[in-house]
Design an enzyme around this catalytic site. Structure first.
Site, PDB file in Angstrom:
ATOM      1  N   LEU A 119       0.884  -1.155   0.000  1.00  0.00           N
ATOM      2  CA  LEU A 119       0.000   0.000   0.000  1.00  0.00           C
ATOM      3  C   LEU A 119       0.924   1.208   0.000  1.00  0.00           C
ATOM      4  O   LEU A 119       1.703   1.398   0.930  1.00  0.00           O
ATOM      5  CB  LEU A 119      -0.917  -0.002   1.226  1.00  0.00           C
ATOM      6  CG  LEU A 119      -2.121   0.951   1.202  1.00  0.00           C
ATOM      7  CD1 LEU A 119      -2.998   0.703  -0.014  1.00  0.00           C
ATOM      8  CD2 LEU A 119      -2.941   0.822   2.469  1.00  0.00           C
ATOM      9  N   ASP A 120       0.869   1.997  -1.073  1.00  0.00           N
ATOM     10  CA  ASP A 120       1.828   3.077  -1.281  1.00  0.00           C
ATOM     11  C   ASP A 120       1.890   4.038  -0.106  1.00  0.00           C
ATOM     12  O   ASP A 120       0.913   4.196   0.644  1.00  0.00           O
ATOM     13  CB  ASP A 120       1.482   3.868  -2.545  1.00  0.00           C
ATOM     14  CG  ASP A 120       1.581   3.023  -3.800  1.00  0.00           C
ATOM     15  OD1 ASP A 120       2.328   2.036  -3.779  1.00  0.00           O
ATOM     16  OD2 ASP A 120       0.895   3.363  -4.787  1.00  0.00           O
ATOM     17  N   ILE A 121       3.010   4.731   0.007  1.00  0.00           N
ATOM     18  CA  ILE A 121       3.209   5.675   1.103  1.00  0.00           C
ATOM     19  C   ILE A 121       2.162   6.781   1.095  1.00  0.00           C
ATOM     20  O   ILE A 121       1.755   7.280   2.149  1.00  0.00           O
ATOM     21  CB  ILE A 121       4.636   6.275   1.038  1.00  0.00           C
ATOM     22  CG1 ILE A 121       4.949   7.040   2.325  1.00  0.00           C
ATOM     23  CG2 ILE A 121       4.831   7.136  -0.189  1.00  0.00           C
ATOM     24  CD1 ILE A 121       6.401   7.441   2.439  1.00  0.00           C
ATOM     25  N   ASP A 122       1.690   7.154  -0.097  1.00  0.00           N
ATOM     26  CA  ASP A 122       0.692   8.220  -0.194  1.00  0.00           C
ATOM     27  C   ASP A 122      -0.729   7.675  -0.296  1.00  0.00           C
ATOM     28  O   ASP A 122      -1.647   8.376  -0.735  1.00  0.00           O
ATOM     29  CB  ASP A 122       0.991   9.149  -1.376  1.00  0.00           C
ATOM     30  CG  ASP A 122       1.379   8.392  -2.628  1.00  0.00           C
ATOM     31  OD1 ASP A 122       1.340   7.158  -2.614  1.00  0.00           O
ATOM     32  OD2 ASP A 122       1.711   9.053  -3.637  1.00  0.00           O
ATOM     33  N   SER A 123      -0.925   6.420   0.119  1.00  0.00           N
ATOM     34  CA  SER A 123      -2.247   5.799   0.167  1.00  0.00           C
ATOM     35  C   SER A 123      -2.540   5.347   1.588  1.00  0.00           C
ATOM     36  O   SER A 123      -1.633   5.098   2.375  1.00  0.00           O
ATOM     37  CB  SER A 123      -2.311   4.587  -0.774  1.00  0.00           C
ATOM     38  OG  SER A 123      -2.033   4.961  -2.109  1.00  0.00           O
TER      39      SER A 123
END
Length: 243
Positions: A119-123
């Site tokens: 899960l991406d850092i900006d998600s």
């Protein structure tokens, strides 16, 4: 019929991960057609019967799976570029007060725990961390069919052709994407349901049809929903739950 490495067959059958299989074999906790196997590298036929010793089963039952509501700003795996790993949020104080699992938190539960998917850092949203190789394989194995559901806030214009391409017809990294289910949730938010997880897949898909993602949240993995789990908090996967 060609023989195949025992640990590989155990992993393919979902009995455990290959690493766990090697550990169980070394301990003498694996039986093939009733015969104890304790030597690594043994090969067997694909149709032979494999059974685990009760001690191996007990060890698997002690392994925990944790559901975390990951906030933006944390990386799923190891810490990088000054950002903390999501596992640092797994503390006794951050456990959801409504968690009904009959388990007491212990730091030992963090040994060998790893995210089963990115899960991406900006998600933000649902992130699964597990000590159980069977669950990891189920969620991120090459043949995994588990759905992941996301709510995605976007900027830009999307016509019916673009929506159709999001559902099926786009290519990333030189390979066609599997069919997805993409629909409007409201005026500026799309709902994505995927069965694969290429790096930054949803953001890259949106870019290909002229959209800019300004917010992304994972709300479901298989049958497990994020629900009302507060951001930055976690709970155990219960015995009666499965993906």
């Amino acid at each position: 019929m060609e023989k195949i490495r025992l640990s590989k067959i155990m992993s393919e059958r979902g009995l455990c991960s290959r690493r766990e299989a090697d550990d169980f074999i070394e301990r003498g906790w694996v039986y093939v057609d009733g015969v104890k196997i304790s030597e690594l590298g043994v090969k067997i036929y694909a149709n032979q019967c494999i059974a685990l010793d009760k001690r191996a089963q007990a060890r698997q039952n002690q392994r925990v799976t944790i559901l975390l509501h990951k906030p933006i700003g944390y990386v799923s795996g190891q810490a990088e570029h000054g950002y903390q790993a999501a596992v640092t949020l797994i503390t006794a104080a951050a456990r959801d007060k409504n968690d009904s699992a009959p388990l007491q938190f212990s730091s030992a539960q963090l040994r060998g725990i790893a995210p089963a998917g990115r899960l991406d850092i900006d998600s933000s949203g649902l992130l699964v961390l597990t000590q159980d190789g069977r669950i990891a394989k189920q969620l991120i194995g090459t043949d995994s069919q588990i759905e992941k559901e996301y709510l995605v806030r976007v900027e830009g214009k999307l016509d019916s052709r673009g929506l159709g391409l999001l559902n099926h017809g786009l290519t990333l990294d030189g390979s066609p994407l599997k069919p997805a289910h993409v629909s409007w949730q409201n005026q500026d938010q799309l709902r994505f349901i995927l069965r694969e997880g290429k790096k930054r897949q949803i953001r890259r898909m949106c870019e290909l049809v002229g959209l800019n993602v300004i917010g992304l949240k994972r709300v479901r993995i298989g049958r497990i929903k994020l629900g009302n789990l507060p951001k930055g908090q976690w709970r155990y996967l219960r015995e009666n739950e499965s993906f």
